[in-house]
Structures are given as C-alpha cells and as structure tokens.
Write an enzyme that holds these catalytic residues in place. Structure first.
Site, short mmCIF file in Angstrom:
data_model
loop_
_atom_site.label_atom_id
_atom_site.label_comp_id
_atom_site.label_asym_id
_atom_site.label_seq_id
_atom_site.Cartn_x
_atom_site.Cartn_y
_atom_site.Cartn_z
N ARG A 121 0.82 -1.23 0.00
CA ARG A 121 0.00 0.00 0.00
C ARG A 121 0.84 1.26 0.00
NH1 ARG A 121 -2.98 -3.09 3.62
NH2 ARG A 121 -4.73 -4.08 2.53
N LYS A 143 2.96 11.86 -11.13
CA LYS A 143 2.11 10.98 -11.94
C LYS A 143 2.90 9.70 -12.21
CE LYS A 143 -0.88 14.09 -14.56
NZ LYS A 143 -1.29 14.47 -15.93
N GLU A 185 9.90 19.18 -24.70
CA GLU A 185 9.25 19.53 -23.43
C GLU A 185 9.87 20.81 -22.86
OE1 GLU A 185 6.60 17.94 -22.44
OE2 GLU A 185 6.77 15.84 -23.08
N LYS A 227 7.59 23.39 -13.59
CA LYS A 227 6.71 22.25 -13.33
C LYS A 227 6.29 22.22 -11.86
CE LYS A 227 5.27 17.71 -14.26
NZ LYS A 227 5.38 16.48 -15.03
N GLU A 237 -4.55 17.83 -11.24
CA GLU A 237 -5.07 18.28 -12.52
C GLU A 237 -6.57 18.58 -12.53
OE1 GLU A 237 -2.97 16.53 -15.75
OE2 GLU A 237 -4.47 17.20 -17.22
N ARG A 241 -2.97 22.51 -14.07
CA ARG A 241 -1.96 21.52 -14.49
C ARG A 241 -2.14 21.12 -15.95
NH1 ARG A 241 0.68 16.49 -11.01
NH2 ARG A 241 2.00 15.74 -12.72
N ASN A 245 -0.13 20.15 -20.83
CA ASN A 245 -0.50 19.32 -21.99
C ASN A 245 -0.52 20.10 -23.30
OD1 ASN A 245 -0.85 17.01 -20.42
ND2 ASN A 245 -2.90 17.68 -19.83
N HIS A 248 -0.20 18.37 -26.61
CA HIS A 248 -0.27 16.94 -26.34
C HIS A 248 -1.53 16.26 -26.88
CE1 HIS A 248 3.26 17.58 -23.98
NE2 HIS A 248 3.27 16.36 -23.48
N HIS A 252 -0.42 13.16 -28.72
CA HIS A 252 -0.78 11.80 -28.27
C HIS A 252 -1.52 11.05 -29.37
CE1 HIS A 252 -0.55 12.80 -23.69
NE2 HIS A 252 0.57 12.26 -24.12
N HIS A 265 7.84 10.48 -28.26
CA HIS A 265 6.86 11.40 -27.68
C HIS A 265 7.22 12.87 -27.97
CE1 HIS A 265 4.03 13.10 -24.87
NE2 HIS A 265 5.02 13.71 -24.24
N1 LIG Z 1 4.82 10.88 -15.24
C1 LIG Z 1 4.80 11.93 -16.01
O1 LIG Z 1 4.42 13.03 -15.60
C2 LIG Z 1 5.27 11.80 -17.41
C3 LIG Z 1 5.49 12.94 -18.20
C4 LIG Z 1 6.00 12.79 -19.48
C5 LIG Z 1 6.25 11.51 -19.97
N2 LIG Z 1 6.01 10.42 -19.20
C6 LIG Z 1 6.31 9.07 -19.67
O2 LIG Z 1 7.70 8.98 -19.89
C7 LIG Z 1 7.95 7.96 -20.85
C8 LIG Z 1 9.00 8.42 -21.82
O3 LIG Z 1 10.18 8.70 -21.11
P1 LIG Z 1 11.59 8.79 -21.85
O4 LIG Z 1 11.48 9.64 -23.03
O5 LIG Z 1 12.57 9.13 -20.80
O6 LIG Z 1 11.78 7.32 -22.42
P2 LIG Z 1 12.56 6.00 -21.91
O7 LIG Z 1 12.46 5.87 -20.44
O8 LIG Z 1 12.06 4.88 -22.73
O9 LIG Z 1 14.06 6.32 -22.30
C9 LIG Z 1 14.39 6.46 -23.66
C10 LIG Z 1 15.51 5.50 -24.07
O10 LIG Z 1 16.74 6.00 -23.58
C11 LIG Z 1 17.43 4.99 -22.81
N3 LIG Z 1 18.18 5.73 -21.80
C12 LIG Z 1 17.70 6.33 -20.69
N4 LIG Z 1 18.67 7.02 -20.09
C13 LIG Z 1 19.80 6.85 -20.82
C14 LIG Z 1 21.12 7.35 -20.70
N5 LIG Z 1 21.46 8.20 -19.74
N6 LIG Z 1 22.01 6.96 -21.64
C15 LIG Z 1 21.66 6.12 -22.64
N7 LIG Z 1 20.42 5.65 -22.82
C16 LIG Z 1 19.49 6.03 -21.91
C17 LIG Z 1 16.32 4.11 -22.31
O11 LIG Z 1 16.79 2.82 -22.00
C18 LIG Z 1 15.38 4.10 -23.51
O12 LIG Z 1 15.84 3.19 -24.47
C19 LIG Z 1 6.61 7.64 -21.51
O13 LIG Z 1 6.15 6.39 -21.05
C20 LIG Z 1 5.70 8.76 -21.00
O14 LIG Z 1 4.36 8.35 -20.89
C21 LIG Z 1 5.54 10.54 -17.94
ZN LIG Z 2 4.92 15.25 -22.79
#
Ligand SMILES: NC(=O)c1ccc[n+]([C@@H]2O[C@H](COP(=O)([O-])OP(=O)(O)OC[C@H]3O[C@@H](n4cnc5c(N)ncnc54)[C@H](O)[C@@H]3O)[C@@H](O)[C@H]2O)c1
Ligand SMILES: [Zn+2]
Length: 362
Positions: A121, A143, A185, A227, A237, A241, A245, A248, A252, A265
């Site tokens: 939990r 999130k 972003e 942020k 949100e 917040r 987006n 987005h 999306h 993305h």
């Molecule tokens: N929680 C939130 O508020 C929020 C906001 C925006 C996006 N997201 C989520 O984030 C995700 C995308 O995140 P991302 O773009 O970081 O993608 P990711 O986590 O898939 O990383 C991108 C790639 O880079 C590699 N990688 C990471 N760090 C590295 C480093 N230092 N050196 C070499 N390779 C590295 C990873 O293994 C992966 O292959 C999506 O699922 C999205 O929905 C969440």
């Molecule tokens: Zn985004």
C-alpha cells in the site's frame, strides 16, 4: 548543485540538479531517514551504465540495495513488469520502511513509481532520472502508472517521490534523438509559462544542443521550477496543471495512429505544439510572428514540425483525439496560447478549423 523545491505541504520534496551527483544519492537517502533495504529499478540500457555507481553510493551509506532490471522501452511500462517487480520486492523482503529508487527515463520512473505506490500500500521512492525528458518532466509531479493494450497510462496514481536527483552527467550517453525529443518539453515550458525563458532558449540553443553543462544546469532547473510551480497549485489536474498538456492532444493522437515507435513522444508533441500555435493564432490572436518563432525553435532543435494528413488519416487522428483520457463528454479541450508565455486551458476548437490546420501544409 542547484535545488528546486516542490512545495506540497507534508509531501514536499527537493529536486537536486548538478554534475556528478550519483555519489550523493546514498547520503541524501540517509538524510531522509529511510529503511536499510531498497530496490533500484532500472532498464537494460541504463543499468549497465549507472547501476553500479548507484548501488555503490547506497551501500556506502549503509543501505542494502538490490537491482531489478526491466527491458528498455515503452513496452516495459506494463502490468507484467509491475508483477515482476512485486515478486522481486517480496523475494528480497522489502518492508514498509524500505524504498525504491527509479533509475532511468520516464518509462522506468512511471513504472517504479507505480510499484512504489502500490507495494504494501505504498513505500517510499526516489527518482534518479537519466533522460532529458525525465529530468525536466516525468520525474517531477507524482504521476505514475503503466499502459494497457487499450491505451497509454490507463492505470496509475498520483504518488510523489521523496527526492529527485538529476545527475546531468548521465545525459552524456543519451542518444541524440532522445535528447532532442526532451528539448520539445523544454521548449514547451517557455511557451506555456515564461517568455523570457523562451528567449533564452532562442539564444542558447546551440550550447544546449552541445549539452554544455552550465547551460543544461540552468535550463533543467528552470523547467523543474516551472513544473513545480504548476504542480504545487494543482497537484491532481483539476485545472491549471492541464497547461502542461500544450501540444499533447494532437501529439498523443499522432503517437497512437502512427503505431507507438514511429515518433518519439517529443517528436509528436513538437508537431502538436506547432499545430496548437496555429490554432492559437486563429482563436486567441497569437501573433503570426510568434507562430514563426515557435516553429523555428522546434526546427532548430532538430524536431519535426510538419504534418500533412490526407482525409483518411485525418479521420483517424480525429477519432484518436476523442479517445484521449482527458476528453470529457466527447468534447476535446485544447490548451492554446494568447502569447508566448501565456496560455489558456479548456479551449474549444471548431472541428472544421482543426481539420484545416491539420491538413494544411505547415
Ligand atoms: N509521469 C509523467 O508526468 C510523465 C510525463 C511525461 C512523460 N512520461 C512518460 O515517460 C515515458 C518516456 O520517457 P523517456 O522519453 O525518458 O523514455 P525512456 O524511459 O524509454 O528512455 C528512452 C531511451 O533512452 C534509454 N536511456 C535512458 N537514459 C539513458 C542514458 N542516460 N544513456 C543512454 N540511454 C538512456 C532508455 O533505455 C530508452 O531506451 C513515456 O512512457 C511517457 O508516458 C511521464
Ligand atoms: Zn509530454
């Protein structure tokens, strides 16, 4: 080192930003008074690079870390991975005082955060983001969640970390395409919140593209501040917040109809933000000159801005937008800009105008 506070009353926490910060993880976790046992959740690209440094720092501070590695990429953000993580945590007898360290990009952060929110939990968790996107966006704000076949992020929670530690050095190994996607972003924060920051990006983009440490430190810190300010005013949100987006809704939908994988993305929301800027010009009087500046900055960052959809793809895109989980009663609401640095959420867009913008040669 810079520190940015996310002020959320009893759940407030700090974002630490700087070079060579990984060795500080253990001491920082000690200051938080966490239990000895902990799990570092990472992926197959990140764990071999930084897993050892993170484990060493934790061990030297007296913690007993275990490393859990999931596959790299969006598919790891699944209930299947959640289950794999739960089983590891139970096997290693993590308890209520134990904690989780998310070491990786947004995928690992969202997954590990969801595991932390639900195991026993809820146990404590710390974010160590290693992509630009994760450092400026996904690691901050609480999130967390995973995807279902039916769509992205359909299962999740609001669950704040106890600490976010952004080691800018980790960005050095990030592939160029991933780095540029993170810039989408970064630019977004200028458009939605801070005209001076947008101008700074216009000036300093060359240094930023070279990942110059000083420039990067200031930019990541400013994004986190923005942020944090937005999240502090509207954690779950209810309203404000939503400005995060910007671009987005279209982005999306574009990701969904292209099959996840075609666009990163950041690339999809670059196109989405340029389209949103054009809608803003029609509906909120955003100046043509500012639409150009926005388009140019994304282009200079090496991001796509063009979208020319034929009638069939346009229909698909419209349908995908209606499936977005933020749609209420079938009505799509947009975030639009009145000027660079000032946006309004909850804006209605007449469907014929949307079609015109999306099918026009941008
Ligand atoms: N929680 C939130 O508020 C929020 C906001 C925006 C996006 N997201 C989520 O984030 C995700 C995308 O995140 P991302 O773009 O970081 O993608 P990711 O986590 O898939 O990383 C991108 C790639 O880079 C590699 N990688 C990471 N760090 C590295 C480093 N230092 N050196 C070499 N390779 C590295 C990873 O293994 C992966 O292959 C999506 O699922 C999205 O929905 C969440
Ligand atoms: Zn985004």
């Amino acid at each position: 080192m810079r520190a940015v506070k996310v002020p959320l009353g009893a759940r407030s926490y700090s974002i630490l930003i700087g070079d060579g910060l990984l060795p500080a993880l253990g001491p920082e976790c000690s200051r938080l008074g966490l239990g000895r046992r902990c799990a570092v959740i990472s992926d197959r690209h990140v764990a071999p690079r930084f897993g050892r440094a993170v484990q060493r720092s934790l061990s030297q501070a007296g913690f007993e870390p275990v490393l859990i590695t999931v596959p790299a990429g969006e598919t790891a953000k699944s209930l299947k991975s959640v289950k794999v993580c739960y089983n590891h945590l139970a096997h290693h007898r993590l308890e209520r005082k134990s904690f989780i360290v998310a070491l990786g990009g947004g995928v690992v952060g969202d997954l590990a955060g969801f595991v932390a929110a639900t195991y026993l939990r809820g146990i404590a968790f710390v974010q160590v983001p290693t992509t630009l996107l994760a450092q400026v966006d996904s690691s901050v704000g609480g999130k967390v969640g995973v995807n279902l076949k039916a769509g992205k992020n359909l299962v999740g929670a609001f669950y704040q970390p106890l600490l976010v530690l952004c080691d800018l050095d980790t960005l050095r190994t990030l592939p160029a395409r991933e780095y540029r996607a993170g810039l989408a972003e970064v630019i977004k924060y200028g458009i939605i919140y801070d005209a001076a920051f947008f101008e700074q990006l216009e000036r300093e983009l060359p240094q930023l593209l070279k990942r110059d440490p000083k420039t990067l430190a200031a930019v990541v810190a400013r994004c986190c501040e923005i942020k944090a300010e937005v999240v502090a005013q509207d954690e779950t949100e209810g309203g404000l917040r939503a400005i995060l987006n910007f671009g987005h809704t279209i982005g999306h939908a574009l990701e969904a109809i292209s099959g996840y994988g075609k666009y990163l993305h950041g690339e999809a929301i670059s196109i989405g933000q340029v389209a949103a800027a054009k809608l803003s010009a029609e509906l909120l009087g955003l100046r043509a000159r500012d639409v150009e500046r926005i388009t140019l900055l994304f282009q200079r960052a090496g991001l796509p801005t063009r979208l020319e959809l034929g009638p069939a793809r346009l229909r698909q895109l419209r349908a995908a937008m209606k499936l977005d989980k933020k749609v209420a009663a079938g009505e799509i609401k947009f975030v639009l800009a009145a000027s660079i640095g000032r946006v309004k959420f909850g804006q209605k867009v007449p469907p014929p105008l949307l079609d015109k913008i999306l099918s026009a040669k941008l």
